[in-house]
Design an enzyme around this catalytic site. Structure first.
Site, PDB file in Angstrom:
ATOM      1  N   CYS A 129       0.849  -1.178   0.000  1.00 14.88           N
ATOM      2  CA  CYS A 129       0.000   0.000   0.000  1.00 14.88           C
ATOM      3  C   CYS A 129       0.890   1.236   0.000  1.00 14.88           C
ATOM      4  CB  CYS A 129      -0.905  -0.009   1.234  1.00 14.88           C
ATOM      5  SG  CYS A 129      -1.860  -1.538   1.433  1.00 14.88           S
ATOM      6  N   LEU A 187      -4.030  -1.107  -1.134  1.00 16.96           N
ATOM      7  CA  LEU A 187      -4.122  -2.110  -2.187  1.00 16.96           C
ATOM      8  C   LEU A 187      -4.584  -3.387  -1.497  1.00 16.96           C
ATOM      9  CD1 LEU A 187      -3.586  -2.946  -5.156  1.00 16.96           C
ATOM     10  CD2 LEU A 187      -1.293  -3.631  -4.437  1.00 16.96           C
ATOM     11  N   ILE A 228      -5.296  -7.079  -0.880  1.00 14.58           N
ATOM     12  CA  ILE A 228      -4.868  -8.403  -1.339  1.00 14.58           C
ATOM     13  C   ILE A 228      -5.248  -9.481  -0.329  1.00 14.58           C
ATOM     14  CG2 ILE A 228      -2.828  -9.825  -1.866  1.00 14.58           C
ATOM     15  CD1 ILE A 228      -1.572  -7.398  -3.140  1.00 14.58           C
ATOM     16  N   VAL A 229      -5.163  -9.160   0.962  1.00 12.03           N
ATOM     17  CA  VAL A 229      -5.539 -10.075   2.042  1.00 12.03           C
ATOM     18  C   VAL A 229      -6.527  -9.344   2.952  1.00 12.03           C
ATOM     19  CG1 VAL A 229      -4.714 -11.368   4.045  1.00 12.03           C
ATOM     20  CG2 VAL A 229      -3.332 -11.301   1.961  1.00 12.03           C
ATOM     21  N   ASN A 242       2.406  -0.850   5.200  1.00 11.63           N
ATOM     22  CA  ASN A 242       2.611  -1.134   3.788  1.00 11.63           C
ATOM     23  C   ASN A 242       3.381  -2.442   3.731  1.00 11.63           C
ATOM     24  OD1 ASN A 242       3.242  -1.148   1.052  1.00 11.63           O
ATOM     25  ND2 ASN A 242       4.913   0.311   1.268  1.00 11.63           N
ATOM     26  N   GLY A 243       2.722  -3.522   3.312  1.00 12.93           N
ATOM     27  CA  GLY A 243       3.442  -4.785   3.243  1.00 12.93           C
ATOM     28  C   GLY A 243       2.565  -5.993   3.475  1.00 12.93           C
ATOM     29  N   GLU A 244       3.227  -7.121   3.710  1.00 14.29           N
ATOM     30  CA  GLU A 244       2.547  -8.388   3.952  1.00 14.29           C
ATOM     31  C   GLU A 244       3.253  -9.116   5.097  1.00 14.29           C
ATOM     32  OE1 GLU A 244      -0.131  -9.000   2.333  1.00 14.29           O
ATOM     33  OE2 GLU A 244       0.046  -7.649   0.608  1.00 14.29           O
ATOM     34  N   ASP A 253      -3.706  -9.381   7.602  1.00 19.56           N
ATOM     35  CA  ASP A 253      -2.445  -9.979   8.048  1.00 19.56           C
ATOM     36  C   ASP A 253      -1.604  -8.991   8.852  1.00 19.56           C
ATOM     37  OD1 ASP A 253      -0.181  -9.023   5.656  1.00 19.56           O
ATOM     38  OD2 ASP A 253      -2.307  -8.826   5.239  1.00 19.56           O
ATOM     39  N   LEU A 297       6.437 -12.906 -12.630  1.00 22.93           N
ATOM     40  CA  LEU A 297       7.214 -12.247 -13.675  1.00 22.93           C
ATOM     41  C   LEU A 297       8.229 -13.265 -14.178  1.00 22.93           C
ATOM     42  CD1 LEU A 297       7.882  -8.752 -12.041  1.00 22.93           C
ATOM     43  CD2 LEU A 297       5.984  -9.456 -13.507  1.00 22.93           C
ATOM     44  N   ILE A 308       8.162  -9.654 -20.907  1.00 21.65           N
ATOM     45  CA  ILE A 308       8.213  -8.486 -21.789  1.00 21.65           C
ATOM     46  C   ILE A 308       9.592  -8.384 -22.422  1.00 21.65           C
ATOM     47  CG2 ILE A 308       8.993  -6.825 -20.031  1.00 21.65           C
ATOM     48  CD1 ILE A 308       7.021  -4.796 -21.373  1.00 21.65           C
ATOM     49  N   THR A 354      21.691   1.796 -13.846  1.00 21.29           N
ATOM     50  CA  THR A 354      21.285   0.393 -13.847  1.00 21.29           C
ATOM     51  C   THR A 354      19.810   0.244 -13.509  1.00 21.29           C
ATOM     52  OG1 THR A 354      23.499  -0.193 -13.091  1.00 21.29           O
ATOM     53  CG2 THR A 354      21.818  -1.883 -12.908  1.00 21.29           C
ATOM     54  N   ARG A 397      17.534   1.525 -16.419  1.00 20.81           N
ATOM     55  CA  ARG A 397      17.556   0.600 -17.555  1.00 20.81           C
ATOM     56  C   ARG A 397      16.637  -0.599 -17.313  1.00 20.81           C
ATOM     57  NH1 ARG A 397      24.026  -0.254 -18.822  1.00 20.81           N
ATOM     58  NH2 ARG A 397      24.446   1.746 -19.881  1.00 20.81           N
ATOM     59  N   SER A 401       8.517 -12.287  -8.022  1.00 20.62           N
ATOM     60  CA  SER A 401       9.637 -11.838  -8.842  1.00 20.62           C
ATOM     61  C   SER A 401      10.943 -12.404  -8.285  1.00 20.62           C
ATOM     62  CB  SER A 401       9.667 -10.306  -8.875  1.00 20.62           C
ATOM     63  OG  SER A 401      10.556  -9.830  -9.860  1.00 20.62           O
TER      64      SER A 401
END
Length: 572
Positions: free
Chosen positions: A2, A50, A52-53, A74-76, A97, A233, A292, A341, A344, A366
């Site tokens: 979040c 956001l 999710i749980v 902010n997190g899980e 959670d 991903l 992608i 880096t 990119r 990911s």
């Protein structure tokens, strides 16, 4: 994940409240599902959610039944089911959670973060003591910044992104991972302190391939805690392919264990891992994977092969060089960095995240962290000794919050998509960082390529009863950094565009406001100019440049193509 914003001990919090809500709105992309705020005494906490749980009952800020404690997270928290059992005397109000953090604070005080298994950044306000406590996960997977203002010296500001703080703060720092702040002492102290953080430490734990494999599998299983559609991903490289393979197996296993006869869809269920290690989750019954690249990119071909092998429903997206260049300003605004880096690699991830969100997905797994843990970047082949190899691994892991974790978090959350990173699981990380570094070293003459032990742990050639995790040519595919794998012409195109935008004279003339942090290439100069359009000078101290280790004789360009071992691989 979040977005959070907090101002502690503001001089006039009621007058400040409308401004605080506007600042928080700048990160609503992180939490488009709902907004909430609480004002207590002279403190305000704002949350952009956001979901999710705990979809129906997990809105924030979370308030304790007594009203004395208010929490923004902010997190899980992956072990929240076990924590609820440990704090069974607390009257929980939701299925979130994150709610167990309040009783943990009541029980353990500043040691509460030590009990959490997850990725998190949170602020808890104790109105009884007029005290705020803030904490960030051990590695900094979740972003958090802290600010101070000379106009209001006693006020402390916290936010998920820099852009919330630049109006009010003239001193901003990236909140350090594995630390907790307590307003009582006005100090930030470390709570996560394993021995391997010391770069002079030389671990000697023997390698057990089965333990390594099972630990990563458990990590992936934890991160499938969700009540919404999720995916992976998939670049076709080793790291993302392993995560995708394990996730496909765990998704299938969870569906097999679900009893459709006795499952009551009206009953409120806790999502996550129970004490027996069983996964309780929602989402799709078949894993979705996403890739992608520029048309014909090596990653796309490899990802397609992996997806077919593991049976995922695969979604392949392409972008043009011009589309990537057009996105650069947005990428730098959201990433809040000018590191070459990071930019990119972030641009393709940023573009892909938008596509994924449009397909109704809120969470993806990911592969970040593996290269730092196992010394997987090709320049590690030039490490002169196991001791220096270990020290560089420790250094890279400690700085992940300024590099790959920042990229994974902000590239995805720019579109309200959460990225979870199994390689940075606390238990898996501690296991791997305690291994004898001689096991990790790259020794081509012995057939030991980068991340050899990770590959070997999932090589089931000698286990006829175990289904292979990946095709052999993928399991043993040489490392390609994401910015290379999406198509070599991506980096070449960036350099060409920078060459047109920045003159030789500009590059040769130092800018006083940049101090000692002068760019050495036109590409770096170009990105810094773009960064300065959005952020003040005070924000630059939160940026770290990612470059290979120069004193190992490494090339100055961070692209893996310039590593000597990559050249040898191509030549052979």
């Amino acid at each position: 994940m979040c977005g959070i914003f907090a101002a502690f001990r503001h001089t006039d919090v009621q007058e400040y409240r409308p401004h605080a809500l506007q600042l928080s709105k700048r990160i609503r992309h992180r939490g488009p599902d709902w907004s909430g705020n609480v004002v207590k005494n002279s403190t305000i906490l704002v949350h952009e959610r956001l979901a999710i749980v705990g979809l129906e009952s997990g809105s924030q800020p979370i308030k304790s039944p007594c009203g004395n404690y208010t929490l923004c997270v902010n997190g899980e928290i992956y072990n929240h089911i076990q924590l609820r059992e440990e704090c069974s005397d607390y009257p929980f109000q939701s299925l979130s959670d994150c709610e167990p953090i309040i009783p943990l604070y009541l029980k353990y005080g500043l040691d509460a973060p030590k009990k959490l298994d997850g990725m998190f950044a949170w602020c808890l306000y104790d109105s009884k003591e007029d005290r705020i406590v803030a904490a960030r996960d051990p590695i900094g997977i979740t972003t958090l910044y802290m600010g101070k203002s000379s106009k209001s010296p006693k006020t402390r500001f916290f936010a998920s992104e820099l852009k919330c703080l630049i109006d009010d703060c003239d001193e901003i720092v990236a909140f350090p991972p594995g630390h907790v702040y307590d307003s009582k002492s006005d100090q930030i102290t470390r709570y996560f302190n394993p021995q391997w953080l010391d770069e002079s430490y030389m671990p000697s734990t023997p390698l057990d391939y089965k333990v390594l494999r099972h630990s990563l599998e458990k990590s992936v299983r934890k991160r499938l805690m969700a009540e919404v559609p999720y995916g992976v991903l998939l670049s076709g490289g080793l790291d993302s392919s392993l995560i995708a393979s394990i996730a496909a197996r765990e998704t299938e296993r969870a569906n097999e264990e679900l009893d459709p006869v006795n499952y009551d869809s009206e009953e409120k269920h806790l999502a996550g891992i129970d004490a027996q290690g069983n996964l309780h989750t929602g989402g799709w019954s078949r894993l979705h994977s996403f890739a992608i690249g520029l048309p014909g990119a090596p990653d796309l071909l490899a990802a397609r092969k992996v997806a077919k092998f593991i049976g995922s429903l695969h979604h392949e997206h392409t972008f043009t060089l011009q589309e990537g260049l057009d996105a650069l300003d947005d990428v730098i605004y959201h990433l809040e960095t000018y590191d070459v880096t990071t930019i990119r690699a972030s641009t393709p991830m940023f573009l892909l995240s938008r596509k994924i969100k449009a397909q109704g997905v809120k969470m993806v797994l990911s592969g970040e962290g593996s290269d730092e843990i196992f010394g997987g970047y090709l320049y590690f082949a030039q490490a002169p000794s196991a001791k220096e190899f270990q020290a560089e691994c420790a250094s890279r892991v400690k700085n992940l919050h300024l590099a790959d974790c920042l990229r994974a978090n902000k590239s995805t959350m720019a579109w309200g998509l959460e990225a979870r990173v199994p390689f940075l699981d606390r238990d898996f990380l501690n296991l791997c960082m305690e291994l004898d570094p001689n096991e990790k070293m790259i020794k081509p003459e012995e057939g030991r390529i980068e991340k050899y032990i990770l590959r070997k742990a999932f090589d089931t050639t000698d286990e006829p009863n175990v289904k292979p995790y990946l095709p052999e040519d993928i399991l043993w595919r040489q490392k390609e950094q994401f910015s290379d794998g999406v198509g070599y012409s991506w980096i070449d195109g960036l350099k060409d565009a920078a060459e047109e935008a920045i003159s030789d004279e500009m590059l040769a003339t130092p800018r006083p406001e940049w101090g000692d942090d002068q760019p050495t290439t036109k590409e770096a100069y170009w990105y810094r100019l773009k960064f300065d359009k959005f952020f003040p000078k005070s924000a630059a101290n939160t940026v770290m440049r990612w470059i290979p280790k120069a004193d190992w004789g490494c090339h100055g360009d961070p692209s893996g193509r310039f590593a000597k071992i990559h050249e040898q691989h191509i030549d052979n």
